[in-house]
Design a protein around this motif. Structure first.
Motif: not given
Ligand SMILES: *[C@@H]1O[C@H](CO)[C@@H](O)[C@H](O)[C@H]1NC(C)=O
Ligand SMILES: *[C@@H]1O[C@H](CO)[C@@H](O)[C@H](O)[C@H]1NC(C)=O
Length: 264
Positions: A81-98
């Motif tokens: 998985l590439p993660y060391d990138l030059t990038q920007k953006g918006e989005g969401y974090v969705h948290i699912f509890m047990q």
């Protein structure tokens, strides 16, 4: 008698047809000389031509396949998985509890907008969860320093750029397959990565048991990642979804985004 006459007429028609339809073969079979040689040479030449054409086609397709492979080889050698990138953006974090009914009602327990600004060259990232009045927290991390801003202020933390990806479980997640996913209302090819996170992965103190990530085919945008947790933890799944991740045109720097209160 008329029957014989008829049949002989039929016979001659048939043989004439045969001569018309298979005229060439008939003359090849005839042993008389020159035209038969010419036809033989012609056929051999035709044969050689076909062999040549087939060979050319095979060579062409092999070359093409190799060229394709080489082209892929240049950009698709990243098995992780590439993660060391030059990038920007918006989005969401969705948290699912047990929850016993998460499979029935697969909607997140909490959702927050996420802002992501990353400079690979300078090793800086801004990761902001919620904004304005609803800011949950924002991390501003460089290669050597880190700040965590919340409603109650901004404090220096031990986490730096590299630690962030450790904590998110994004390191050494292996490339598994290619899939089509919906990005900005359109189906796009994406690489899918999946694996057991390293032991350094910790989200709010809990180590995820599985990470799944998605990148674009050029492997220069992180579109999404999901962390799955053991049943013994309060979390079922934490999902980051950043479909609008785009190029960071370098005019946006994390340094400019760090609030003054953090630097005091
Ligand atoms: C391969 O990657 C380079 C640099 O990231 C990029 O400029 C180029 O367009 C890519 N080529 C293909 C075929 O994706
Ligand atoms: C940042 O602050 C928030 C709110 O206090 C906290 O939940 C979170 O764990 C902190 N993050 C880090 C990396 O320190």
């Amino acid at each position: 008698m008329s029957r014989f006459g008829d049949s002989s007429t039929e016979g001659s028609v048939v043989s004439r047809r045969i001569q018309e339809d298979f005229g060439d073969d008939v003359s090849v079979l005839s042993t008389t000389g020159e035209s038969s040689w010419r036809i033989t040479i012609f056929k051999v030449a035709l044969g050689l031509f076909f062999i040549g054409a087939c060979t050319a086609a095979i060579i062409y397709s092999v070359n093409k396949a190799e060229a394709k492979r080489a082209e892929h080889g240049v950009n698709h050698t990243k098995g992780f998985l590439p993660y060391d990138l030059t990038q920007k953006g918006e989005g969401y974090v969705h948290i699912f509890m047990q929850s016993p009914d998460y499979r029935v009602n697969n909607t997140p327990t909490y959702s927050y907008p996420v802002e992501w600004l990353q400079e690979a060259n300078n090793k800086r990232i801004m990761y902001k969860v919620g904004h304005g009045e609803h800011l949950q927290y924002a991390l501003y991390l460089t290669a050597t320093a880190g700040y965590n801003q919340t409603h109650s202020g901004c404090s220096k933390i031990g986490m730096v750029y590299d630690d962030f990806f450790d904590a998110m479980g994004l390191k050494y997640v292996q490339l598994r397959t290619k899939e089509q996913i919906k990005v900005d209302e359109e189906m796009e090819d994406a690489y899918v990565y999946e694996g057991e996170p390293t032991s350094t992965a910790k989200f709010f103190g809990y180590g995820p048991s599985l990470v799944r990530g998605y990148s674009n085919i050029d492997q220069d945008r992180l579109w999404a990642f999901e962390l799955f947790f053991y049943a013994s933890t309060p979390y079922f799944k934490i999902e980051h979804w950043l479909p609008e991740m785009g190029a960071n045109d370098e005019s946006s720097s994390v340094l400019d985004a760090i609030p003054k209160e953090c630097l005091n």
